[in-house]
Write a protein that holds these residues in place. Structure first.
Motif, PDB file in Angstrom:
ATOM      1  N   ARG A 333       0.847  -1.193   0.000  1.00 15.86           N
ATOM      2  CA  ARG A 333       0.000   0.000   0.000  1.00 15.86           C
ATOM      3  C   ARG A 333       0.881   1.241   0.000  1.00 15.86           C
ATOM      4  NH1 ARG A 333      -4.249  -0.598   3.840  1.00 15.86           N
ATOM      5  NH2 ARG A 333      -2.726  -0.186   5.459  1.00 15.86           N
ATOM      6  N   CYS A 334       0.449   2.209  -0.784  1.00 18.74           N
ATOM      7  CA  CYS A 334       1.159   3.477  -0.818  1.00 18.74           C
ATOM      8  C   CYS A 334       0.504   4.399   0.210  1.00 18.74           C
ATOM      9  CB  CYS A 334       1.065   4.088  -2.217  1.00 18.74           C
ATOM     10  SG  CYS A 334       1.697   5.778  -2.264  1.00 18.74           S
ATOM     11  N   THR A 335       1.294   4.886   1.166  1.00 18.69           N
ATOM     12  CA  THR A 335       0.703   5.733   2.219  1.00 18.69           C
ATOM     13  C   THR A 335       0.460   7.143   1.694  1.00 18.69           C
ATOM     14  OG1 THR A 335       2.910   6.203   3.058  1.00 18.69           O
ATOM     15  CG2 THR A 335       1.671   4.478   4.160  1.00 18.69           C
ATOM     16  N   SER A 336       0.925   7.434   0.489  1.00 14.40           N
ATOM     17  CA  SER A 336       0.693   8.756  -0.077  1.00 14.40           C
ATOM     18  C   SER A 336      -0.626   8.813  -0.842  1.00 14.40           C
ATOM     19  CB  SER A 336       1.868   9.133  -0.977  1.00 14.40           C
ATOM     20  OG  SER A 336       1.594  10.324  -1.650  1.00 14.40           O
ATOM     21  N   CYS A 337      -0.803   7.890  -1.817  1.00  9.70           N
ATOM     22  CA  CYS A 337      -2.026   7.950  -2.632  1.00  9.70           C
ATOM     23  C   CYS A 337      -3.008   6.835  -2.303  1.00  9.70           C
ATOM     24  CB  CYS A 337      -1.683   7.931  -4.119  1.00  9.70           C
ATOM     25  SG  CYS A 337      -1.156   6.312  -4.710  1.00  9.70           S
ATOM     26  N   GLN A 338      -2.682   5.994  -1.316  1.00 11.56           N
ATOM     27  CA  GLN A 338      -3.547   4.886  -0.869  1.00 11.56           C
ATOM     28  C   GLN A 338      -3.723   3.792  -1.920  1.00 11.56           C
ATOM     29  OE1 GLN A 338      -4.156   4.879   2.308  1.00 11.56           O
ATOM     30  NE2 GLN A 338      -3.309   6.936   2.426  1.00 11.56           N
ATOM     31  N   ASN A 339      -2.956   3.871  -2.996  1.00 13.69           N
ATOM     32  CA  ASN A 339      -2.987   2.811  -4.000  1.00 13.69           C
ATOM     33  C   ASN A 339      -2.570   1.483  -3.362  1.00 13.69           C
ATOM     34  OD1 ASN A 339      -2.790   1.318  -6.406  1.00 13.69           O
ATOM     35  ND2 ASN A 339      -0.650   1.947  -6.670  1.00 13.69           N
ATOM     36  N   GLN A 340      -3.286   0.389  -3.732  1.00  8.89           N
ATOM     37  CA  GLN A 340      -2.949  -0.922  -3.192  1.00  8.89           C
ATOM     38  C   GLN A 340      -2.752  -1.906  -4.325  1.00  8.89           C
ATOM     39  OE1 GLN A 340      -4.831  -1.331   0.860  1.00  8.89           O
ATOM     40  NE2 GLN A 340      -5.366  -3.290  -0.083  1.00  8.89           N
ATOM     41  N   PRO A 357       9.413   2.924  -6.045  1.00 12.91           N
ATOM     42  CA  PRO A 357       8.336   3.908  -6.169  1.00 12.91           C
ATOM     43  C   PRO A 357       6.962   3.248  -6.265  1.00 12.91           C
ATOM     44  CG  PRO A 357       9.399   3.583  -8.286  1.00 12.91           C
ATOM     45  CD  PRO A 357      10.124   2.688  -7.308  1.00 12.91           C
ATOM     46  N   CYS A 358       5.931   3.962  -5.890  1.00 10.37           N
ATOM     47  CA  CYS A 358       4.550   3.523  -6.071  1.00 10.37           C
ATOM     48  C   CYS A 358       4.248   3.531  -7.562  1.00 10.37           C
ATOM     49  CB  CYS A 358       3.622   4.477  -5.332  1.00 10.37           C
ATOM     50  SG  CYS A 358       1.896   4.322  -5.818  1.00 10.37           S
ATOM     51  N   PRO A 359       3.681   2.448  -8.106  1.00 10.02           N
ATOM     52  CA  PRO A 359       3.432   2.409  -9.552  1.00 10.02           C
ATOM     53  C   PRO A 359       2.403   3.458  -9.997  1.00 10.02           C
ATOM     54  CG  PRO A 359       2.642   0.388  -8.468  1.00 10.02           C
ATOM     55  CD  PRO A 359       3.293   1.220  -7.414  1.00 10.02           C
ATOM     56  N   LYS A 360       1.637   4.008  -9.047  1.00  9.97           N
ATOM     57  CA  LYS A 360       0.608   4.983  -9.428  1.00  9.97           C
ATOM     58  C   LYS A 360       1.126   6.420  -9.325  1.00  9.97           C
ATOM     59  CE  LYS A 360      -4.291   5.850  -8.591  1.00  9.97           C
ATOM     60  NZ  LYS A 360      -5.289   5.702  -7.521  1.00  9.97           N
ATOM     61  N   CYS A 361       1.631   6.802  -8.131  1.00 13.22           N
ATOM     62  CA  CYS A 361       2.025   8.200  -7.950  1.00 13.22           C
ATOM     63  C   CYS A 361       3.539   8.415  -8.001  1.00 13.22           C
ATOM     64  CB  CYS A 361       1.474   8.745  -6.631  1.00 13.22           C
ATOM     65  SG  CYS A 361       2.298   8.075  -5.167  1.00 13.22           S
ATOM     66  N   GLY A 362       4.286   7.317  -8.014  1.00 12.78           N
ATOM     67  CA  GLY A 362       5.730   7.447  -8.141  1.00 12.78           C
ATOM     68  C   GLY A 362       6.459   7.813  -6.863  1.00 12.78           C
TER      69      GLY A 362
HETATM   70 ZN   LIG Z   1       1.164   6.197  -4.472  1.00  8.70          ZN
END
Ligand SMILES: [Zn+2]
Length: 429
Positions: A333-340, A357-362
């Motif tokens: 889980r990305c704690t920045s954009c909540q992407n899971q 990096p988060c695959p969604k927000c980087g």
């Molecule tokens: Zn993210």
């Protein structure tokens, strides 16, 4: 529900997995404590032993090591105190500070109740955990029924791993062929045959009583003895049908029919048993390959994605998993954009993803939201959908092929299922 073969395989896998995890812990110094408590041991004795070790450890020169060892013993005492008496098979504790990266260590605690009785009481402080007594239980959890017999005596037992456990011994009342008195030979022989028949019925009865409750665990029954009696017993199918099916060919010649005979039987059968196991695996993989060759109409799926898909729709008949597979299904889980998102990957690569990096927000704010052992998860899903699961060793050429060519996982299907890659390639309707 009785323990099925799949449950046992899973238990075996989980046990091995746990041992791998414990073995991977390294101490920065002699500060990892292994404590084995055998079933008969008094907890109070263990506690006084630990108190003594605790007092001794105050003499350790290095300040860090002393602190870590004293912490470990204290923590251990807390754990041990939680037991009124050792569990049925005893218990092993592994407590200490494992090295993580440069100059850092973190506390670890593992408590293992072994699948077989521990016959060791042992305390050890070292830079690795001591696992030999548990490792010895890993590779031979299979159980075989043992019968050695002739007309005079029978001994029935079990082979568990490498341990022979005699269960019952019975002498017959069959008179010796040479011991006849004044009766006519014809009549005497009839008496003998009748007594022998009764004895064989009794052997079958005892075998049923001892083996039927364990029939799920029994990989097979080894039948042996001196002379031709065992062949007669087998040919005439005295054993209850399900047990008769489990008798391993060939039958084995032994000189004795007592406990020693059981050991002889196991010695003679060892080659055959190993061969059987490998052959069974080979047969399974061959069947799989045949199905794969049929392409679209084939009853097979392989690789994580296709097998996962087949499991989800309940199409799997037999799940085939390589014993060497060591992966986890992790939810990040990305704690920045909540992407899971989920990934199936080897233990060592989890940190790589976490640091990335988060695959969604980087952004680099990934955390591990959940993790499940991949193989354990597969077993559970297989059980839920009524599929069988089989672990395959990497010992045979076929087993190695499963590990290398098919990502360690394949399935024999109930009906053909299109590959997920084919599904994705197809244009939307
Ligand atoms: Zn993210």
């Amino acid at each position: 529900m009785s323990a099925s073969a799949a449950d046992l395989q899973l238990a075996r896998y989980s046990f091995q997995r746990k041992l791998d995890e414990i073995a991977a812990c390294k101490g920065r110094a002699t500060e990892l404590i292994s404590l084995y408590v055998s079933p008969g041991k008094q907890i109070s004795d263990v506690m006084s032993y630990l108190r003594n070790e605790y007092a001794q450890s105050s003499n350790i020169k290095s300040r860090t090591t002393r602190k870590n060892v004293m912490w470990a013993i204290e923590s251990l005492m807390g754990r041990v105190r939680g037991f009124k008496e050792p569990p049925r098979n005893g218990v092993a504790f592994f407590v200490g500070s494992k090295a993580v990266g440069a100059d850092k260590s973190e506390p670890v605690t593992f408590i293992v109740e072994p699948p077989e009785p521990l016959n060791t009481y042992l305390y050890r402080c070292d830079s690795t955990f001591f696992l030999d007594p548990l490792l010895a239980m890993v590779h031979e959890p299979d159980t075989w029924g043992l019968i050695v017999m002739d007309r005079a005596e029978v001994t029935i037992g079990l082979l568990r791993g490498k341990r022979v456990e005699p269960l019952r011994n019975r002498q017959s009342l069959v008179p010796s062929k040479h011991g006849r008195g004044g009766q006519s030979q014809h009549r005497f022989e009839r008496i003998i045959e009748h007594a022998a028949h009764e004895f064989f019925v009794k052997i079958a009865e005892m075998s049923g009583e001892l083996f039927l409750p364990r029939k799920e665990q029994l990989k097979g029954i080894l039948l042996g003895g001196p002379g031709a009696t065992k062949e007669y017993f087998y040919k005439e199918a005295y054993l209850q049908y399900e047990l008769q099916q489990k008798v391993v060919q060939p039958l084995f010649d032994t000189g004795y029919t007592d406990e020693y005979g059981l050991k002889e039987l196991v010695e003679k059968a060892t080659q055959t048993l190993h061969g059987l196991e490998i052959t069974e695996e080979k047969r399974l993989i061959q069947r799989l390959l045949n199905e794969i060759r049929k392409a679209e109409t084939g009853l097979a799926a392989y690789g994580p994605n296709d097998v996962q898909h087949a499991l989800e729709i309940g199409a799997v008949d037999t799940l085939v998993i390589s014993e060497g597979l060591r992966q986890q299904r992790v939810t990040f889980r990305c704690t920045s954009c909540q992407n899971q998102f989920d990934r199936t990957l080897p233990d060592a690569e989890i940190d790589v993803v976490l640091d990335g990096p988060c695959p969604k927000c980087g952004q680099r704010f990934l955390t591990e939201a959940a993790a499940e052992d991949y193989v354990e998860g597969l077993f559970r899903r297989a059980a839920d959908s009524g599929a069988q699961a089989r672990l395959v060793s990497t010992e045979s050429e076929e087993g190695e092929m499963l590990a290398k060519a098919f990502g360690g996982i394949a399935a024999i299907l109930r009906y053909p299922v299109a590959s997920t890659t084919a599904l994705r390639a197809r244009p939307p309707p």
